[in-house]
Design a protein around this motif. Structure first.
Motif, mmCIF file in Angstrom:
data_model
loop_
_atom_site.group_PDB
_atom_site.id
_atom_site.type_symbol
_atom_site.label_atom_id
_atom_site.label_comp_id
_atom_site.label_asym_id
_atom_site.label_seq_id
_atom_site.Cartn_x
_atom_site.Cartn_y
_atom_site.Cartn_z
ATOM 1 N N CYS A 1 0.859 -1.177 0.000
ATOM 2 C CA CYS A 1 0.000 0.000 0.000
ATOM 3 C C CYS A 1 0.899 1.231 0.000
ATOM 4 N N CYS B 1 0.353 3.272 3.670
ATOM 5 C CA CYS B 1 0.810 2.806 4.981
ATOM 6 C C CYS B 1 1.880 1.729 4.864
ATOM 7 N N VAL C 1 1.723 -1.437 4.164
ATOM 8 C CA VAL C 1 1.399 -2.825 4.484
ATOM 9 C C VAL C 1 1.272 -3.625 3.181
ATOM 10 N N CYS D 1 -6.926 -0.947 0.640
ATOM 11 C CA CYS D 1 -5.986 -1.459 1.624
ATOM 12 C C CYS D 1 -6.778 -1.980 2.816
ATOM 13 N N CYS E 1 -5.375 0.525 6.116
ATOM 14 C CA CYS E 1 -5.790 1.916 6.222
ATOM 15 C C CYS E 1 -7.085 2.171 5.456
#
Ligand SMILES: [Zn+2]
Length: 117
Positions: free
Chosen positions: A67, A70, A72, A81, A84
């Motif tokens: 992502c 963020c 991840v 995502c 977030c």
């Protein structure tokens, strides 16, 4: 003893079909031998099964992405995502975000979540 000849012919065809199943299975990170046997004896069942089977995600890192907001790791096909909750850029935009950090920032600004939903 024509029956034996027919049996061998069928077995031979079955094994060839099994190889197809096994080859697809191997591409998806599955055991070639297991699916070859499965395809040899139950080709009708095995082929559709291996075609619809999802590839093992841990063996194909291409299927995941990070992502840009963020960081991840999420599935490549995910549109949002799961950490977030922000919309992910389209595939072409995503390639651009990989290219430059400025683009990530620019893209993030353009796509700030709006209250009107
Ligand atoms: Zn995120």
């Amino acid at each position: 003893m024509d029956d034996i000849g027919t049996l061998f012919a069928l077995l031979f065809i079955g094994m060839l079909l099994g190889v197809i199943t096994g080859a697809i299975a191997q591409k998806k990170g599955e055991s070639f031998m297991a699916w070859w046997l499965f395809g040899t004896f139950l080709f009708i069942v095995a082929l559709p099964l291996i075609i619809i089977k999802e590839p093992k995600s841990n063996q194909s890192p291409v299927c995941s992405k990070k992502c840009p907001f963020c960081g991840v790791t999420i599935k490549f096909s995910d549109l949002k995502c799961n950490r977030c909750g922000r919309d992910q850029p389209a595939e072409s935009a995503w390639e651009r975000t990989v290219a430059s950090e400025d683009d990530i920032a620019k893209w993030a600004k353009q796509n700030e979540p709006k209250d009107s939903n």
